[in-house]
Design an enzyme around this catalytic site. Structure first.
Site, PDB file in Angstrom:
ATOM      1  N   HIS A  97       0.863  -1.198   0.000  1.00  0.00           N
ATOM      2  CA  HIS A  97       0.000   0.000   0.000  1.00  0.00           C
ATOM      3  C   HIS A  97       0.896   1.244   0.000  1.00  0.00           C
ATOM      4  O   HIS A  97       1.938   1.256   0.655  1.00  0.00           O
ATOM      5  CB  HIS A  97      -0.903  -0.008   1.236  1.00  0.00           C
ATOM      6  CG  HIS A  97      -2.033   0.980   1.132  1.00  0.00           C
ATOM      7  ND1 HIS A  97      -1.822   2.323   1.205  1.00  0.00           N
ATOM      8  CD2 HIS A  97      -3.361   0.809   0.939  1.00  0.00           C
ATOM      9  CE1 HIS A  97      -2.985   2.953   1.050  1.00  0.00           C
ATOM     10  NE2 HIS A  97      -3.940   2.047   0.900  1.00  0.00           N
ATOM     11  N   GLU A 146      -3.947   1.543  -7.278  1.00  0.00           N
ATOM     12  CA  GLU A 146      -4.403   2.647  -6.433  1.00  0.00           C
ATOM     13  C   GLU A 146      -3.498   3.854  -6.658  1.00  0.00           C
ATOM     14  O   GLU A 146      -2.430   3.950  -6.032  1.00  0.00           O
ATOM     15  CB  GLU A 146      -4.319   2.257  -4.951  1.00  0.00           C
ATOM     16  CG  GLU A 146      -5.316   1.231  -4.521  1.00  0.00           C
ATOM     17  CD  GLU A 146      -5.665   1.344  -3.033  1.00  0.00           C
ATOM     18  OE1 GLU A 146      -6.763   0.933  -2.671  1.00  0.00           O
ATOM     19  OE2 GLU A 146      -4.839   1.860  -2.242  1.00  0.00           O
TER      20      GLU A 146
HETATM   21  P1  PGA Z   1      -9.971   5.282   0.085  1.00  0.00           P
HETATM   22  O1  PGA Z   1      -8.717   4.348   0.392  1.00  0.00           O
HETATM   23  O2  PGA Z   1     -11.085   4.379  -0.414  1.00  0.00           O
HETATM   24  O3  PGA Z   1     -10.302   5.908   1.409  1.00  0.00           O
HETATM   25  O4  PGA Z   1      -9.567   6.266  -0.942  1.00  0.00           O
HETATM   26  C1  PGA Z   1      -8.380   3.289  -0.444  1.00  0.00           C
HETATM   27  C2  PGA Z   1      -7.129   2.653   0.083  1.00  0.00           C
HETATM   28  O5  PGA Z   1      -6.220   3.364   0.508  1.00  0.00           O
HETATM   29  O6  PGA Z   1      -7.007   1.405   0.102  1.00  0.00           O
END
Ligand code: PGA
Length: 219
Positions: A97, A146
């Site tokens: 992440h 992401e």
């Molecule tokens: P968010 O986070 O949905 O709050 O944007 C996603 C993540 O960081 O996994």
């Protein structure tokens, strides 16, 4: 067709009391939805057992994921939680992440160790990548795209661009690709309806059980 993945990342939120309130609401979900979609909840370590046993108690087909894993096997590594320990509670683990890459200086070398530790014990790593150039280690089957600008910002990527990135990731190997970043029950379908997006990773919007149920319904 494979089931849509819906992964809730609870991050560093929820005490046991708050988790109990969340579960009280979540257990009203239509159980058929949990057969149609693959729902994975990733609580903090302290709540892995709590979520696992509560889902089992209520006959809810929800899988458990951890948010992190030690790059080491068991041993004198104070504060670390190793793969074998996590495997007692979880089937999945998030690795890479951007919050861990940036706040905890997790390098590609460390991430590779984490991926290896997960695979050795039969945990399925979900590798989070920030763009189509993030390295993908051997053994990875599930990837979540992401972009950092979209995380917790209320400013998601466009479904079209996410689809473009998912498509280019899939050209590199046989991967399932999820999208994550500012997803809500209102925008989820735009992403999961893309042909190369196999599911979603949801942070903030999963903290309210009611909203997470709506996301599962709408995805
Ligand atoms: P968010 O986070 O949905 O709050 O944007 C996603 C993540 O960081 O996994």
């Amino acid at each position: 067709m494979d089931k849509v993945f819906l992964v809730a990342n609870l991050k560093s939120y929820k005490t046991q009391k708050e988790a109990s309130d969340w579960l009280e609401v979540f257990r009203n979900i239509d159980v058929n939805l949990l057969e149609q979609k693959l729902v994975i909840v990733c609580p903090p370590f302290t709540l892995l057992e709590f979520f696992k046993s509560n889902f089992a108690l209520n006959n809810l087909n929800v899988k458990i994921g951890a948010q992190n894993i030690s790059p080491f096997e068991e041993g004198p590594y104070t504060g670390e939680v190793n793969a074998k320990q996590i495997k007692e509670f979880a089937d999945y683990v998030l690795i890479g992440h951007s919050e861990r890459r940036s706040n905890f200086s997790e390098t590609e070398v460390i991430l590779k160790e984490k991926i290896n530790r997960a695979i050795e014990v039969g945990l399925e790593p979900i590798l989070l990548v920030q763009n189509e150039n993030t390295p993908i280690a051997t053994g990875i089957k599930v990837i979540a795209y992401e972009p950092t600008f979209a995380i917790g910002s209320g400013n998601p990527d466009t479904p079209e661009n996410a689809e473009k990135i998912a498509t280019s990731i899939k050209q590199k190997g046989d991967y399932r690709v999820l999208y994550g970043g500012s997803l809500t029950s209102a925008n989820i379908k735009g992403f999961t309806s893309q042909s190369n997006i196999d599911g979603a990773l949801i942070g903030g919007a999963s903290l309210e059980a009611e909203e997470f149920i709506k996301i599962i319904e709408n995805a």
